[in-house]
Design an enzyme around this catalytic site. Structure first.
Site, mmCIF file in Angstrom:
data_model
loop_
_atom_site.group_PDB
_atom_site.id
_atom_site.type_symbol
_atom_site.label_atom_id
_atom_site.label_comp_id
_atom_site.label_asym_id
_atom_site.label_seq_id
_atom_site.Cartn_x
_atom_site.Cartn_y
_atom_site.Cartn_z
ATOM 1 N N SER A 34 0.665 -1.136 -0.186
ATOM 2 C CA SER A 34 -0.029 0.031 -0.075
ATOM 3 C C SER A 34 0.747 1.206 0.162
ATOM 4 O O SER A 34 1.506 1.254 -0.776
ATOM 5 C CB SER A 34 -0.882 -0.115 1.158
ATOM 6 O OG SER A 34 -1.994 0.605 0.821
ATOM 7 N N LYS A 40 4.005 2.109 -2.661
ATOM 8 C CA LYS A 40 4.258 3.226 -3.554
ATOM 9 C C LYS A 40 5.636 3.698 -3.416
ATOM 10 O O LYS A 40 6.347 4.042 -4.201
ATOM 11 C CB LYS A 40 3.213 4.491 -3.034
ATOM 12 C CG LYS A 40 1.843 4.238 -3.040
ATOM 13 C CD LYS A 40 1.027 5.619 -2.685
ATOM 14 C CE LYS A 40 -0.248 5.158 -1.880
ATOM 15 N NZ LYS A 40 -1.259 4.647 -2.372
ATOM 16 N N TRP A 69 -10.233 0.362 -4.389
ATOM 17 C CA TRP A 69 -9.820 1.657 -4.299
ATOM 18 C C TRP A 69 -8.206 1.707 -4.891
ATOM 19 O O TRP A 69 -7.936 2.969 -5.210
ATOM 20 C CB TRP A 69 -9.707 1.625 -2.663
ATOM 21 C CG TRP A 69 -9.299 3.054 -2.000
ATOM 22 C CD1 TRP A 69 -8.026 3.275 -1.405
ATOM 23 C CD2 TRP A 69 -9.963 4.150 -2.107
ATOM 24 N NE1 TRP A 69 -8.048 4.337 -0.724
ATOM 25 C CE2 TRP A 69 -9.125 5.288 -1.258
ATOM 26 C CE3 TRP A 69 -11.206 4.527 -2.849
ATOM 27 C CZ2 TRP A 69 -9.506 6.571 -1.326
ATOM 28 C CZ3 TRP A 69 -11.503 6.024 -2.709
ATOM 29 C CH2 TRP A 69 -10.816 6.976 -2.019
ATOM 30 N N HIS A 80 -7.874 -5.885 0.798
ATOM 31 C CA HIS A 80 -6.665 -5.192 0.799
ATOM 32 C C HIS A 80 -5.661 -5.659 2.059
ATOM 33 O O HIS A 80 -6.138 -5.385 3.109
ATOM 34 C CB HIS A 80 -7.080 -3.719 1.075
ATOM 35 C CG HIS A 80 -5.774 -2.625 1.055
ATOM 36 N ND1 HIS A 80 -5.225 -2.149 0.086
ATOM 37 C CD2 HIS A 80 -5.243 -1.732 2.131
ATOM 38 C CE1 HIS A 80 -4.053 -1.466 0.221
ATOM 39 N NE2 HIS A 80 -4.164 -1.135 1.506
#
Ligand code: GCU
Length: 432
Positions: A268, A272, A359, A409
């Site tokens: 997550s 990134k 998402w 997630h």
């Protein structure tokens, strides 16, 4: 040659591997225009076309001109520029257990300091004992402290702010109760059993994830009179990536680790960061951003899941102060996230996803891989060997890899099995 010292053990002088050719700041950004003067590009800009419109005509031009230019563009408009790498780090091994995990592994806690550090990076390093040669390693940031990733009473607990949903957290402080609370996210024993070392540290060692910069590394780099990062200077994600580079500075000198086989994995927001450090630093041999989504692996021009406006509103400190100028006008971005993936080329990248995690826009991420593929092929290596999204649970294990599983997630031991399958294939020992 740069200096690495360890105090608890005899003094070691070791050369760190050469820093990546395209370091942050390698290309000049002074000619980049303000956001409102950038042309609209509704589709993902072609990574093989220079900012001035010229097509890249050779792999050498990609390496020496386009790659540094793209890095400079990402830093100027999105993540912010970072200070140069320090010319030395100091690494102190503060605790060692050579009989960890029932004797299968050696566990070290390494404190890494360098000029400008807010506090040491406490790097937990766990290495298989039965390796006949240096082990490949997974490096990554953890969300809640090293004590949560292994149930071991000796591991230091972070003393600074932690998220209130961290295991054992009280009043945004970590406690003993959190020990081992995230072993499912970090199945270290499973990695050791497959011959992989694991190295991790808490994001807060560099910058706690609060929407201000006073509690992290940033103030230590302010110019006189400066009170916050400048418009094009590093946000929190760039700072975390820079911190991962300091962990790499140490890891490449650790004789138990194969410095040519270090993978960076992150989940997550840490995914990134994993992709960013992989793009910036070619000591990273393989990158696995897990469910990294907006600002990482999914398109900024997408219309599914989190948008650029939303991420800049919820997490204003993650990117530079320039990135919000693209809110609602993402078409002005001179890149999209496929270009960040392409910066890793020719090294392997696996984007892994969960079906319910809309998402993070799993379909958009697949499109980003497709759009990065031409750069891999241009450099003469395999890219993405799939024309369409794979079935759930089926790994596409080409050099640009993709995986999506049922569920939500998170990162699970089953996900790690896939990460290691991908690494077995794409990060073999040099002799194979
Ligand atoms: C939020 C955020 C995402 C991020 C995620 C996480 O959902 O919007 O961008 O990836 O948190 O880090 O868990």
């Amino acid at each position: 040659m740069r200096r690495f010292q360890t105090r608890a053990f005899p003094l070691i002088l070791a050369a760190l591997t050469a820093l990546p050719s395209a370091l942050p700041g390698a290309a000049s950004a002074q000619d980049f225009p303000p956001v409102d003067q950038l042309p609209s590009q509704p589709g993902p800009p072609d990574p093989l076309v220079m900012f001035d419109g010229q097509r890249v005509t050779s792999p050498e031009q990609w390496r020496s001109e386009r790659r540094p230019e793209l890095i400079a563009l990402f830093q100027h408009y999105m993540y912010g520029t970072t200070p140069p790498s320090p010319n030395h780090i100091e690494a102190k091994i503060v605790r060692v257990n050579r009989q960890a995990l029932g004797g299968k592994a050696t566990k070290k806690e390494v404190e890494i300091t360098f000029p400008g550090a807010a506090r040491p990076i406490s790097l937990l390093v766990v290495v298989p004992n039965d390796g006949e040669r240096p082990a490949p390693a997974f490096l990554g940031l953890n969300f809640c402290g090293n004590h949560t990733v292994m149930d071991d009473p000796s591991i230091a607990i972070p003393q600074m702010w932690v998220y209130d949903n961290c295991p054992g957290c009280q009043d945004n402080r970590a406690t003993e109760a959190g020990r081992g609370g995230h072993v499912g996210r970090w199945p270290i024993e499973q990695c050791i059993d497959r011959g992989y070392a694991v190295a991790t540290f808490y994001t807060g060692d560099i910058d706690p994830d609060t929407p201000q910069f006073a509690d992290g590394i940033h103030p230590n780099f302010y110019k006189p009179g400066q009170t916050e990062p400048g418009k094009h200077e590093w946000g929190t994600i760039a700072a975390w990536a820079w911190g991962l580079q300091r962990a790499l500075d140490y890891l490449v000198t650790d004789e138990a680790i194969d410095s040519s086989r270090i993978a960076v994995m992150g989940h997550s927001r840490c995914g990134k960061t994993a992709l960013l450090v992989g793009a910036l630093d070619d000591r990273v041999a393989l990158v696995i951003p897990n469910q990294a989504g907006c600002g990482g692996t999914s398109p900024s021009r997408g219309d599914v899941g989190e948008s650029v406006t939303r991420i800049n509103t919820s997490f204003p400190h993650w990117f530079s102060d320039t990135f919000p100028e693209f809110n609602g006008r993402e078409d002005r971005l001179p890149f999209d996230q496929h270009s960040l993936i392409a910066l890793v080329a020719p090294r392997p990248v696996l984007l892994s996803n969960a079906q319910e995690d809309t998402w993070a826009d799993p379909e958009g991420q697949f499109r980003m891989l497709q759009a990065a593929d031409p750069v891999y092929r241009f450099l003469g290596v395999e890219g993405l060997k799939a024309d369409a999204m794979p079935e759930l649970g089926k790994l596409v294990d080409s050099r640009l890899g993709y995986y999506i599983r049922p569920g939500e997630h998170s990162v699970t031991p089953e996900d790690w099995k896939v990460f290691m399958d991908f690494a077995d294939k794409n990060l073999p020992p040099a002799s194979e």
